[in-house]
Enzyme design. Structure first.
Site, PDB file in Angstrom:
ATOM      1  N   ASP A  20      47.371 -40.185 -41.260  1.00 32.16           N
ATOM      2  CA  ASP A  20      47.358 -40.734 -39.900  1.00 32.16           C
ATOM      3  C   ASP A  20      48.724 -41.339 -39.579  1.00 32.16           C
ATOM      4  OD1 ASP A  20      44.348 -40.451 -39.756  1.00 32.16           O
ATOM      5  OD2 ASP A  20      44.548 -41.860 -41.421  1.00 32.16           O
ATOM      6  N   GLU A 276      46.956 -33.118 -43.902  1.00 27.88           N
ATOM      7  CA  GLU A 276      47.474 -32.476 -42.699  1.00 27.88           C
ATOM      8  C   GLU A 276      49.012 -32.400 -42.695  1.00 27.88           C
ATOM      9  OE1 GLU A 276      45.488 -33.297 -39.055  1.00 27.88           O
ATOM     10  OE2 GLU A 276      47.322 -33.172 -37.871  1.00 27.88           O
TER      11      GLU A 276
END
Ligand code: TRH
Length: 380
Positions: A20, A276
């Site tokens: 994040d 990610e």
């Protein structure tokens, strides 16, 4: 008269790990550096942030880092103006006082949800669609992605040129690795390993140890270390530890800043990545890779994995694609991958070519920061 600079606020709540903050920090820096925007990054967990940006002072509520105003997300929200563009990363909930500030603006801001990355087809149809509304302010879905019609991937300007120069310069690589305490034996293949806990690891290490080609495995400090230690038969592992088992050397590296992590990926012949952001960075490295996808409820991550494999493997022969798919699926399921690794090695030149071709193809898309800026221009 010079136009006032557009102000962007990016909001990040750290759910877990580093993805994040990794994504939002990268985006914030790029918007400030390459698009001359005034960027504030609101983060609720400065300790996670400090791991990828060691200069950060975790005791400060406000500070400047690399052209970005970093704000610690306060429990008591101060009175503040809403920016022209507001990005809520990964569906994080904005403070209600800030939502009111957005609604009170004469011209409502562009409010976007920066979503998770997925290669699934539905992403193209949902990118740019309206989401919820708060008073007069409409939220919009912004989806990163691999296909035309999505928001693209984060890619800094000149990244691939820097990567290519570095990969063509053995001396720079040697110096970089040496500074990390890494001196691979001549002829050894370099592999980096960044992954979640994985029961399938032992079978891979067995095969690497028994191989005729030496391997130097670089493991940044993190969640997979317990599995590595178990395989080595040691109680625990710490940064700097170095263990040799037959043809396999295992070295634990410190967690480094994002740009150094890029260089590490560029040095390696093969990169195991996760989540990610590291997954995208390994694609920009142009080298064969292995993805440990982030697990989600009801196994929906498996659809994401297959959607990516279908795109990434479309330039491969059926045999090579099957070998790669087998390896990736087994790894993300925590199953033994030793045999899959040996199978994939049969198609190595093809996998290498594919990694570079995929990287170049993806670089034809506008990068995500530019796509966001363009989206804003079209919107006003
Ligand atoms: O850490 P991750 O697993 O992060 C995430 C989070 O779990 C998130 O909640 C979830 O939604 C997402 O995965 C899918 O993996 P990721 O995304 O690769 O983030 C790691 C970051 O850490 C990335 O920005 C690269 C950086 N990094 C360094 O800066 N230095 C290092 O040495 C290493 C190993 C990584």
């Amino acid at each position: 008269m010079a136009q006032p600079k557009t102000r962007w606020d990016i909001f990040c709540t750290v759910v877990d790990n580093y993805g994040d903050i990794g994504v939002t920090w990268r985006l914030a820096r790029q918007l400030a550096a390459e698009h001359a925007l005034v960027v504030r990054l609101w983060v609720d967990d400065l300790r996670a942030f400090e791991r990828i940006c060691p200069e950060l002072d975790i005791h400060l509520d406000a500070q400047w880092q690399q052209g970005v105003e970093v704000r610690h997300w306060p429990t008591e929200w101060p009175e503040t103006d809403a920016a022209d563009v507001v990005i809520a990363a990964f569906a994080c909930q904005l403070p209600s006082a800030y939502m009111d500030a957005m609604a009170e603006r004469e011209k409502p801001p562009l409010w976007m949800n920066l979503d998770y990355l997925s290669a699934e087809d539905w992403v193209v149809g949902c990118h740019g669609l309206p989401s919820v509304k708060y008073k007069s302010v409409q939220k919009i879905f912004f989806f990163p992605g691999f296909q035309a019609g999505t928001g693209g991937l984060l890619r800094e300007s000149g990244l691939l040129d820097r990567r290519r120069r570095f990969q063509q310069d053995p001396e720079s690589q040697r110096q970089f690795l040496q500074a990390l305490g890494v001196v691979p034996a001549p002829g050894a293949q370099l592999i980096s390993l960044f992954a979640y806990e994985n029961a399938g690891l032992a079978s891979w290490l067995d095969v690497l140890a028994a191989d005729s080609t030496p391997t130097h495995l670089l493991v940044p400090e993190g969640r997979i270390l317990g599995d590595v230690a178990r395989w080595l038969g040691v109680e625990s592992l710490a940064v700097g530890d170095f263990n040799v088992r037959q043809a396999l050397t295992v070295q634990v590296l410190p967690f480094v800043r994002q740009d150094q992590y890029d260089q590490l990926l560029w040095c390696c012949d093969f990169n195991a990545v996760r989540g990610e952001d590291s997954f995208v960075r390994a694609q920009w490295a142009g080298r064969p890779m292995l993805w440990h996808i982030y697990q989600q409820d009801e196994d929906i991550h498996l659809d994401k994995l297959d959607a990516f494999l279908a795109l990434y493997g479309k330039g491969l022969s059926t045999e090579a694609a099957e070998a790669m798919n087998g390896l990736w699926r087994a790894w993300s399921a925590g199953q033994p991958i030793g045999q899959h690794w040996l199978e994939a090695r049969k198609y190595w030149p093809e996998l290498q070519e594919n990694a570079e071709a995929w990287c170049l193809e993806q670089a034809l898309q506008a990068d995500l920061a530019t796509a966001l800026v363009q989206f804003y221009r079209n919107w006003i």
